[in-house]
Motif scaffolding. Structure first.
Motif, PDB file in Angstrom:
ATOM      1  N   ALA A 151       0.830  -1.204   0.000  1.00  0.00           N
ATOM      2  CA  ALA A 151       0.000   0.000   0.000  1.00  0.00           C
ATOM      3  C   ALA A 151       0.863   1.252   0.000  1.00  0.00           C
ATOM      4  O   ALA A 151       0.569   2.229  -0.703  1.00  0.00           O
ATOM      5  CB  ALA A 151      -0.938  -0.012   1.207  1.00  0.00           C
ATOM      6  N   LEU A 152       1.942   1.241   0.790  1.00  0.00           N
ATOM      7  CA  LEU A 152       2.866   2.378   0.826  1.00  0.00           C
ATOM      8  C   LEU A 152       3.480   2.603  -0.557  1.00  0.00           C
ATOM      9  O   LEU A 152       3.537   3.746  -1.055  1.00  0.00           O
ATOM     10  CB  LEU A 152       3.952   2.097   1.865  1.00  0.00           C
ATOM     11  N   ASP A 153       3.931   1.535  -1.171  1.00  0.00           N
ATOM     12  CA  ASP A 153       4.532   1.623  -2.503  1.00  0.00           C
ATOM     13  C   ASP A 153       3.546   2.193  -3.519  1.00  0.00           C
ATOM     14  O   ASP A 153       3.896   3.079  -4.319  1.00  0.00           O
ATOM     15  CB  ASP A 153       5.000   0.238  -2.945  1.00  0.00           C
ATOM     16  N   ARG A 154       2.297   1.734  -3.488  1.00  0.00           N
ATOM     17  CA  ARG A 154       1.303   2.213  -4.458  1.00  0.00           C
ATOM     18  C   ARG A 154       0.992   3.694  -4.228  1.00  0.00           C
ATOM     19  O   ARG A 154       0.852   4.464  -5.190  1.00  0.00           O
ATOM     20  CB  ARG A 154       0.027   1.380  -4.375  1.00  0.00           C
ATOM     21  N   ASP A 155       0.886   4.084  -2.963  1.00  0.00           N
ATOM     22  CA  ASP A 155       0.643   5.499  -2.673  1.00  0.00           C
ATOM     23  C   ASP A 155       1.812   6.353  -3.165  1.00  0.00           C
ATOM     24  O   ASP A 155       1.608   7.411  -3.785  1.00  0.00           O
ATOM     25  CB  ASP A 155       0.450   5.713  -1.165  1.00  0.00           C
ATOM     26  N   TYR A 156       3.019   5.901  -2.910  1.00  0.00           N
ATOM     27  CA  TYR A 156       4.196   6.673  -3.320  1.00  0.00           C
ATOM     28  C   TYR A 156       4.226   6.849  -4.827  1.00  0.00           C
ATOM     29  O   TYR A 156       4.426   7.960  -5.341  1.00  0.00           O
ATOM     30  CB  TYR A 156       5.468   5.979  -2.835  1.00  0.00           C
ATOM     31  N   ARG A 157       4.026   5.763  -5.569  1.00  0.00           N
ATOM     32  CA  ARG A 157       4.126   5.819  -7.025  1.00  0.00           C
ATOM     33  C   ARG A 157       2.983   6.610  -7.652  1.00  0.00           C
ATOM     34  O   ARG A 157       3.132   7.135  -8.763  1.00  0.00           O
ATOM     35  CB  ARG A 157       4.198   4.400  -7.598  1.00  0.00           C
ATOM     36  N   ALA A 158       1.870   6.715  -6.935  1.00  0.00           N
ATOM     37  CA  ALA A 158       0.742   7.504  -7.430  1.00  0.00           C
ATOM     38  C   ALA A 158       0.844   8.973  -7.017  1.00  0.00           C
ATOM     39  O   ALA A 158      -0.064   9.758  -7.314  1.00  0.00           O
ATOM     40  CB  ALA A 158      -0.570   6.914  -6.912  1.00  0.00           C
ATOM     41  N   GLY A 159       1.915   9.328  -6.340  1.00  0.00           N
ATOM     42  CA  GLY A 159       2.093  10.711  -5.930  1.00  0.00           C
ATOM     43  C   GLY A 159       1.406  11.081  -4.634  1.00  0.00           C
ATOM     44  O   GLY A 159       1.378  12.258  -4.256  1.00  0.00           O
ATOM     45  N   ARG A 160       0.866  10.083  -3.933  1.00  0.00           N
ATOM     46  CA  ARG A 160       0.200  10.346  -2.657  1.00  0.00           C
ATOM     47  C   ARG A 160       1.237  10.258  -1.537  1.00  0.00           C
ATOM     48  O   ARG A 160       1.243   9.331  -0.723  1.00  0.00           O
ATOM     49  CB  ARG A 160      -0.944   9.359  -2.448  1.00  0.00           C
ATOM     50  N   ARG A 161       2.129  11.224  -1.486  1.00  0.00           N
ATOM     51  CA  ARG A 161       3.279  11.164  -0.592  1.00  0.00           C
ATOM     52  C   ARG A 161       2.868  11.219   0.875  1.00  0.00           C
ATOM     53  O   ARG A 161       3.475  10.555   1.718  1.00  0.00           O
ATOM     54  CB  ARG A 161       4.263  12.291  -0.915  1.00  0.00           C
ATOM     55  N   SER A 162       1.866  12.032   1.219  1.00  0.00           N
ATOM     56  CA  SER A 162       1.468  12.113   2.626  1.00  0.00           C
ATOM     57  C   SER A 162       0.876  10.796   3.099  1.00  0.00           C
ATOM     58  O   SER A 162       1.131  10.364   4.236  1.00  0.00           O
ATOM     59  CB  SER A 162       0.469  13.257   2.827  1.00  0.00           C
ATOM     60  N   GLU A 163       0.095  10.120   2.236  1.00  0.00           N
ATOM     61  CA  GLU A 163      -0.462   8.820   2.605  1.00  0.00           C
ATOM     62  C   GLU A 163       0.649   7.780   2.751  1.00  0.00           C
ATOM     63  O   GLU A 163       0.635   6.958   3.682  1.00  0.00           O
ATOM     64  CB  GLU A 163      -1.477   8.353   1.562  1.00  0.00           C
ATOM     65  N   ALA A 164       1.627   7.813   1.835  1.00  0.00           N
ATOM     66  CA  ALA A 164       2.747   6.883   1.925  1.00  0.00           C
ATOM     67  C   ALA A 164       3.536   7.112   3.219  1.00  0.00           C
ATOM     68  O   ALA A 164       3.918   6.160   3.904  1.00  0.00           O
ATOM     69  CB  ALA A 164       3.669   7.040   0.715  1.00  0.00           C
ATOM     70  N   ARG A 165       3.725   8.377   3.564  1.00  0.00           N
ATOM     71  CA  ARG A 165       4.479   8.665   4.787  1.00  0.00           C
ATOM     72  C   ARG A 165       3.714   8.232   6.030  1.00  0.00           C
ATOM     73  O   ARG A 165       4.318   7.747   7.001  1.00  0.00           O
ATOM     74  CB  ARG A 165       4.824  10.150   4.865  1.00  0.00           C
ATOM     75  N   ALA A 166       2.388   8.373   6.008  1.00  0.00           N
ATOM     76  CA  ALA A 166       1.595   7.946   7.163  1.00  0.00           C
ATOM     77  C   ALA A 166       1.749   6.444   7.387  1.00  0.00           C
ATOM     78  O   ALA A 166       1.876   5.977   8.531  1.00  0.00           O
ATOM     79  CB  ALA A 166       0.133   8.317   6.969  1.00  0.00           C
ATOM     80  N   LEU A 167       1.756   5.665   6.319  1.00  0.00           N
ATOM     81  CA  LEU A 167       1.953   4.221   6.445  1.00  0.00           C
ATOM     82  C   LEU A 167       3.378   3.909   6.910  1.00  0.00           C
ATOM     83  O   LEU A 167       3.592   3.000   7.723  1.00  0.00           O
ATOM     84  CB  LEU A 167       1.664   3.533   5.118  1.00  0.00           C
ATOM     85  N   TYR A 168       4.325   4.648   6.408  1.00  0.00           N
ATOM     86  CA  TYR A 168       5.721   4.470   6.825  1.00  0.00           C
ATOM     87  C   TYR A 168       5.864   4.698   8.333  1.00  0.00           C
ATOM     88  O   TYR A 168       6.489   3.897   9.037  1.00  0.00           O
ATOM     89  CB  TYR A 168       6.586   5.442   6.039  1.00  0.00           C
ATOM     90  N   VAL A 169       5.262   5.758   8.818  1.00  0.00           N
ATOM     91  CA  VAL A 169       5.338   6.052  10.253  1.00  0.00           C
ATOM     92  C   VAL A 169       4.682   4.949  11.068  1.00  0.00           C
ATOM     93  O   VAL A 169       5.180   4.555  12.130  1.00  0.00           O
ATOM     94  CB  VAL A 169       4.709   7.425  10.545  1.00  0.00           C
ATOM     95  N   LYS A 170       3.551   4.402  10.581  1.00  0.00           N
ATOM     96  CA  LYS A 170       2.896   3.294  11.280  1.00  0.00           C
ATOM     97  C   LYS A 170       3.807   2.064  11.362  1.00  0.00           C
ATOM     98  O   LYS A 170       3.784   1.316  12.341  1.00  0.00           O
ATOM     99  CB  LYS A 170       1.599   2.911  10.556  1.00  0.00           C
ATOM    100  N   SER A 171       4.619   1.855  10.336  1.00  0.00           N
ATOM    101  CA  SER A 171       5.437   0.646  10.271  1.00  0.00           C
ATOM    102  C   SER A 171       6.679   0.710  11.144  1.00  0.00           C
ATOM    103  O   SER A 171       7.211  -0.333  11.558  1.00  0.00           O
ATOM    104  CB  SER A 171       5.871   0.381   8.819  1.00  0.00           C
TER     105      SER A 171
END
Length: 307
Positions: free
Chosen positions: A219-239
């Motif tokens: 999910a983090l990877d898909r958000d990042y590649r789609a330009g959803r950087r804040s969503e990707a970072r939120a998942l990163y912080v959770k992990s």
């Protein structure tokens, strides 16, 4: 097909009688349902150094059968000698697996000349193989500098990817990509995805984390590649809290979480790994809960991610 995205290293399940092959099938199916972009086996996180030759071959064949061409497979072919690497590489090629991850043995020395000579000898006997040079940090690996990595890559055309695991990996990834020859297809991040956003920002094409939270990483990877950087970072912080513990407890944590998720029946390990006492298990379970992922076997739609 280029290697991109999330390529988890599959753990090896054990039972009292040895390798648990039925559990290994569940491990592969879990990875596929998580939507991974490929799988890696065997690797350090697979406890490869504890596997017999026959176990290693049988498990790789099982992985190839279960994957059935749906995603790329990277076969670990690391070994102390050229002949052993060629043997493992030949087994992989016979299964239709052409991407071989090789960590040069420390016994040959840590210089670019020694590593290039070793990989050249391997490549000469494995035509068609695409080598992933695994640059692991000391004391486990050769700990090559970016300049040494580039020397190896320029001399060995069969090296098509580098898995960069030295610390800090980010500057090394930047340096390698800045001067990469045309035949180098990409640099892959290591470190259990603890630095994945920095690696991706610097141009890494993929990551090779452990398996236990593959759905979050996808999910983090898909958000990042789609330009959803804040969503990707939120998942990163959770992990991160779980991944900090994973750096300490390694395969034992991976197997404990996969047991919570209904994939494994136990968390038996062969590799020397710190035991989980009740405090450690409670900490791991709390961090896993904070990831927002489901316990029990993963649903295909990855429900619960980010919840």
């Amino acid at each position: 097909m280029l290697l991109t995205g999330i390529l988890p290293v599959l753990p090896t399940p054990f039972a009292d009688a040895g390798v648990d092959f039925e559990a290994m099938r569940r491990v592969v199916r879990f990875a596929l349902r998580a939507g991974v972009d490929g799988v890696v086996f065997p690797g350090f996180a697979s406890e490869v150094e504890t596997l017999t030759v026959d176990e290693r071959a049988a498990l790789l064949e099982l992985v190839a059968t279960e994957v059935d061409g749906r995603v790329p497979i990277v076969a670990g072919a690391s070994a102390p000698t050229v002949n052993e690497v060629v043997k493992y590489g030949s087994q992989a090629l016979a299964l239709g697996i052409k991407r071989l991850m090789i960590q040069p043995p420390k016994s040959i020395g840590a210089g670019a000349d020694a590593v290039a000579s070793f990989l050249s000898a391997v490549a000469a006997q494995l035509p068609g193989a695409e080598i992933i040079l695994q640059n692991a940090p000391a004391p486990r690996g050769s700990d090559l500098s970016p300049q040494a990595v580039l020397q190896v890559v320029r001399r060995v055309a069969a090296v098509r990817y580098v898995k960069e695991e030295t610390l800090p990996a980010g500057p090394a990834i930047t340096a390698i990509l800045a001067e990469a020859p045309e035949h180098l297809l990409g640099v892959i991040g290591g470190g259990g995805a603890r630095y994945i956003l920095d690696e991706y920002d610097r141009g890494a094409c993929a990551a090779m984390p452990a398996l236990e939270i593959a759905d979050l990483h996808v999910a983090l990877d898909r958000d990042y590649r789609a330009g959803r950087r804040s969503e990707a970072r939120a998942l990163y912080v959770k992990s991160l809290p779980l991944l900090v513990l994973q750096a300490v407890y390694r395969m034992r944590l991976t197997k404990h979480v996969l047991r919570l998720r209904g994939v494994l029946d136990n968390r038996t390990v062969r590799a020397p790994t710190p035991d989980l006492d009740p405090f450690a298990m409670q900490d791991i379970e709390s961090c896993f809960a904070e990831c927002g992922l489901q316990s029990g076997v993963l649903a295909p739609e990855r429900k619960g991610i980010g919840a």
